[in-house]
Design a protein around this motif. Structure first.
Motif, PDB file in Angstrom:
ATOM      1  N   LEU A  27       0.010-100.571   9.816  1.00  0.00           N
ATOM      2  CA  LEU A  27       0.625 -99.241   9.913  1.00  0.00           C
ATOM      3  C   LEU A  27      -0.346 -98.225  10.504  1.00  0.00           C
ATOM      4  CD1 LEU A  27       2.536 -99.024   6.499  1.00  0.00           C
ATOM      5  CD2 LEU A  27       3.481 -99.481   8.762  1.00  0.00           C
ATOM      6  N   ALA A  28      -1.623 -98.353  10.154  1.00  0.00           N
ATOM      7  CA  ALA A  28      -2.618 -97.424  10.684  1.00  0.00           C
ATOM      8  C   ALA A  28      -2.832 -97.614  12.192  1.00  0.00           C
ATOM      9  CB  ALA A  28      -3.930 -97.595   9.939  1.00  0.00           C
ATOM     10  N   LEU A  29      -2.548 -98.833  12.676  1.00  0.00           N
ATOM     11  CA  LEU A  29      -2.783 -99.125  14.103  1.00  0.00           C
ATOM     12  C   LEU A  29      -1.556 -98.885  14.982  1.00  0.00           C
ATOM     13  CD1 LEU A  29      -4.896-102.400  13.850  1.00  0.00           C
ATOM     14  CD2 LEU A  29      -5.706-100.065  14.222  1.00  0.00           C
ATOM     15  N   VAL A  30      -0.392 -98.622  14.372  1.00  0.00           N
ATOM     16  CA  VAL A  30       0.831 -98.430  15.187  1.00  0.00           C
ATOM     17  C   VAL A  30       0.669 -97.291  16.202  1.00  0.00           C
ATOM     18  CG1 VAL A  30       3.237 -97.691  15.083  1.00  0.00           C
ATOM     19  CG2 VAL A  30       2.422 -99.493  13.571  1.00  0.00           C
ATOM     20  N   PRO A  31       0.229 -96.083  15.813  1.00  0.00           N
ATOM     21  CA  PRO A  31       0.037 -95.024  16.830  1.00  0.00           C
ATOM     22  C   PRO A  31      -0.972 -95.407  17.903  1.00  0.00           C
ATOM     23  CG  PRO A  31       0.035 -94.101  14.623  1.00  0.00           C
ATOM     24  CD  PRO A  31      -0.045 -95.583  14.458  1.00  0.00           C
ATOM     25  N   LEU A  32      -2.019 -96.159  17.478  1.00  0.00           N
ATOM     26  CA  LEU A  32      -3.012 -96.602  18.455  1.00  0.00           C
ATOM     27  C   LEU A  32      -2.368 -97.467  19.518  1.00  0.00           C
ATOM     28  CD1 LEU A  32      -5.927 -97.093  19.460  1.00  0.00           C
ATOM     29  CD2 LEU A  32      -6.036 -98.996  17.834  1.00  0.00           C
ATOM     30  N   LEU A  33      -1.557 -98.437  19.067  1.00  0.00           N
ATOM     31  CA  LEU A  33      -0.909 -99.336  20.022  1.00  0.00           C
ATOM     32  C   LEU A  33       0.049 -98.581  20.933  1.00  0.00           C
ATOM     33  CD1 LEU A  33      -0.158-102.376  17.662  1.00  0.00           C
ATOM     34  CD2 LEU A  33      -1.982-102.169  19.362  1.00  0.00           C
ATOM     35  N   TYR A  34       0.728 -97.597  20.365  1.00  0.00           N
ATOM     36  CA  TYR A  34       1.731 -96.890  21.166  1.00  0.00           C
ATOM     37  C   TYR A  34       1.078 -95.907  22.140  1.00  0.00           C
ATOM     38  CZ  TYR A  34       5.886 -94.332  22.455  1.00  0.00           C
ATOM     39  OH  TYR A  34       6.896 -93.760  23.167  1.00  0.00           O
ATOM     40  N   ALA A  35       0.223 -95.034  21.605  1.00  0.00           N
ATOM     41  CA  ALA A  35      -0.334 -93.968  22.447  1.00  0.00           C
ATOM     42  C   ALA A  35      -1.473 -94.472  23.327  1.00  0.00           C
ATOM     43  CB  ALA A  35      -0.821 -92.820  21.564  1.00  0.00           C
ATOM     44  N   ALA A  36      -2.482 -95.090  22.706  1.00  0.00           N
ATOM     45  CA  ALA A  36      -3.663 -95.465  23.480  1.00  0.00           C
ATOM     46  C   ALA A  36      -3.342 -96.506  24.534  1.00  0.00           C
ATOM     47  CB  ALA A  36      -4.747 -95.985  22.535  1.00  0.00           C
ATOM     48  N   LEU A  37      -2.555 -97.525  24.155  1.00  0.00           N
ATOM     49  CA  LEU A  37      -2.242 -98.571  25.127  1.00  0.00           C
ATOM     50  C   LEU A  37      -1.391 -98.041  26.271  1.00  0.00           C
ATOM     51  CD1 LEU A  37      -2.669-101.536  25.733  1.00  0.00           C
ATOM     52  CD2 LEU A  37      -0.562-102.055  24.477  1.00  0.00           C
ATOM     53  N   TYR A  38      -0.435 -97.178  25.951  1.00  0.00           N
ATOM     54  CA  TYR A  38       0.425 -96.633  27.018  1.00  0.00           C
ATOM     55  C   TYR A  38      -0.391 -95.723  27.929  1.00  0.00           C
ATOM     56  CZ  TYR A  38       4.437 -94.645  29.356  1.00  0.00           C
ATOM     57  OH  TYR A  38       5.350 -94.270  30.310  1.00  0.00           O
TER      58      TYR A  38
END
Length: 631
Positions: A27-38
């Motif tokens: 759950l803590a990594l979900v924003p990372l995957l969405y924002a940083a990767l995009y």
């Protein structure tokens, strides 16, 4: 039981065991995957356009300009495109380009037709027509690829227009130089003409000055000859009388010779009469206008004619033997007088002809005077016109531009491309990914808050069961989400700034604003889940979609349809995106405070709803014990 105690209990519940801990980490990594990767994937797509395959078809056959130079604009454009390396250009045939765009081998195709150069040079031949660049696209390959291709074609069109315009302007300015040189020659010729006309005017004035006295003199001569004509009109009759008298004298001398004594007195009387006649003749000749020389010549002739008579008279007085000589002399006088009488009509005719000629001379002289005056006036007009022509041409020469080669080339370039855009950027994102970062960071924060409540319980059942204060229960359910949301924001912010290398202008302020945004979004979704239960998750998803279209993350929010304006003003993500933009790009921070206050307002309002939900849920109902829908 305090709110912090309830929050720690909830965190302990979701982290008891290995899998729950992994779930919390996920759950803590979900924003990372969405924002940083995009953002990493879209950091600078324009820098990679050189990997996009594009077909280039050059069919231009070139053309010959007016000065004899051969132009091939198609090859020049192709060379600039390939050397620019903005796309992965492939020079192919028209058929291969058409097929390649259709089957996706090429994203788009650019075709320069065979008459491209001829069209660009057509304006110089006053048969203007536009050069046509054909852009073949296929949105099935990529819609944005077509959009970018249109921009490339627009740039090519502008570049060609600038070049053609500059060349046309250069020819125009060069033509001005030629016109100026010819005008200078014309001005020099006009100056020479003006000087010549001035000389002609001076000559015509002299002609007038000479013609006027000539006309006056001719008029005076005509008047004098007319007077002489009038005075000599009786001269033939008088001359005839003189001839008749001389004949009588001769006859008398013949008689006197016979009778010397009788005619001596008559001879003396005749001599006296001849003296009187001589005086009369001289007087009349002078009165008739004969010159003194002519008068003296006539008198001399008369004197010569009378010499025999005088001698005869002397001899008659001295001797009668000489009377015959006197008679012969008298005969000579008679013959001379007859000759004089015979020539006098010719003299009067000559005077008459001379008088007529003098009259005609006077008329011609008057006409000459009048013509000379008209000639002078005409020459004055010619002088004035020539001076105006000279002055006008000299003035016109000064108004015709005559730049030197560097100035002409610079002017032609400016005419061909008169407007240059000087960008003044108050703030700059730096790259395409950085420009999208505020929107996707805000969006990732909402998604991160959304997924937290897939694991977290919005309200503590223990707290509700023991009758704890509703605000305490609400804060106890909100704080775990805030802590996990803060972890999401810190991890995401570190990855975006360090790995993706998007550096905010105000990093501390950006991180703080993201933490406030996360706390607000957690509060909103916590309130929805606490108040509506499973339906709250669906409403949170709907709000996500509504904010995607109204927050103005990619295009200015004013471009959305007007009916969606209330969504922009009424939902929190637009304010989060606006505040992040100013903090990340270095804009004015005045609006950041307003955005933060609005987010705080949402946070407080959401906590109020959560408190209301906690208050309501202290009473257990059948629907709570057995809900119709569980997510």
């Amino acid at each position: 039981m305090t709110a912090l105690r309830m929050a720690f209990n909830e965190l302990r519940r979701i982290t008891s065991g290995k899998l729950p801990k992994l779930a919390v980490l996920a759950l803590a990594l979900v924003p990372l995957l969405y924002a940083a990767l995009y953002l990493y994937a879209n950091k600078d797509p324009y820098a990679n356009l050189k990997q996009v395959p594009a077909a280039l078809v050059v069919e231009d056959k070139g053309a010959t300009a007016g000065d004899g130079t051969v132009e091939n604009a198609g090859e020049e454009v192709a060379g600039e495109l390939i050397s620019g390396a903005r796309f992965d250009w492939h020079r192919v045939s028209a058929d291969d380009a058409e097929a390649g765009v259709r089957n996706g081998t090429y994203t788009f195709a650019l075709t320069l037709p065979e008459d491209f150069s001829q069209a660009l040079l057509s304006s110089g031949e006053f048969t203007p027509r536009q050069g046509v660049i054909t852009l073949t696209t296929n949105d099935a390959n990529n819609y944005l690829g077509s959009t970018i291709a249109n921009q490339v074609v627009a740039e090519v069109r502008r570049s060609v227009s600038v070049k053609v315009g500059a060349e046309a302007a250069d020819r125009l300015l060069l033509g001005f130089s030629t016109i100026r040189a010819k005008t200078v020659q014309a001005a020099e010729g006009a100056t020479t003409l003006a000087n010549g006309q001035q000389d002609a005017l001076t000559g015509s004035q002299k002609l007038v000055d000479g013609a006027a006295p000539l006309a006056d003199g001719a008029a005076q001569l005509a008047a004098g000859l007319t007077q002489l004509r009038d005075q000599t009109k009786d001269l033939p009759a008088k001359s005839q009388q003189l001839a008749d008298g001389a004949k009588q004298v001769a006859d008398g001398n013949e008689t006197v010779a016979r009778t010397a004594e009788d005619y001596a007195a008559k001879a003396q009387a005749l001599v006296g009469r001849l003296d009187q006649v001589n005086g009369d003749v001289a007087t009349r000749l002078r009165a008739a206008g004969f010159t003194e020389e002519q008068v003296q010549r006539v008198l001399g002739t008369l004197t010569e004619s009378r010499a025999p008579l005088d001698d005869a008279n002397g001899k008659v007085q001295g001797t009668a033997g000489q009377l015959r000589t006197l008679a012969n002399g008298a005969k000579q006088v008679s013959d001379g007088a007859a000759q004089l009488a015979a020539s006098t009509p010719a003299l009067t005719d000559a005077i008459t002809k001379l008088d007529d000629g003098a009259v005609r001379l006077a008329g011609g002289s008057a006409q000459l005077r009048d013509g000379a005056t008209s000639l002078r006036d005409g020459e004055q007009q010619l002088v004035d016109g020539a001076n105006k022509l000279r002055d006008g041409l000299n003035e016109g020469v000064q108004q015709i531009p005559n730049p030197d080669d560097p100035t002409r080339e610079s002017t032609a370039d400016t005419i061909g491309d008169p407007v240059n855009v000087r960008g003044v950027s108050q703030t700059s994102a730096g790259s395409y990914g950085a420009g999208l970062a505020p929107f996707f960071l805000g969006l990732a924060t909402w998604i991160g808050a959304f997924v937290l409540f897939l694991l977290l319980k919005p309200l503590s059942r223990r707290g509700l069961a023991t009758g704890q204060n509703a605000l305490r229960v609400a804060l106890g359910g909100w704080l775990p989400g805030v802590l996990l949301g803060a972890a999401q924001v810190v991890i995401m912010f570190a990855a975006v700034t360090v790995v993706v290398d998007i550096r905010p202008t105000h990093p501390v302020g950006t991180l703080g604003f993201l933490l406030l945004t996360s706390a607000t979004f957690v509060a909103v979704l916590h309130a929805l889940n606490a108040l509506l239960g499973a339906v709250g998750k669906f409403v949170g998803l709907v709000l996500l979609i509504l904010q995607l279209v109204s927050a103005g993350g990619t295009f200015p929010w004013q471009t959305i349809p007007v009916p969606l304006y209330p969504l922009h003003y009424g939902l929190p993500m637009g304010y989060a995106v606006d505040g992040l933009r100013h903090l990340m790009y270095g804009g004015a921070l005045d609006s950041v405070g307003k955005d933060a206050l609005i987010l705080v307002g949402y946070l407080v309002g959401a906590l109020a709803l959560s408190t209301f939900a906690a208050y309501k849920q202290r009473v257990w109902t059948p629907s709570r014990l057995k809900p119709e829908l569980v997510l």
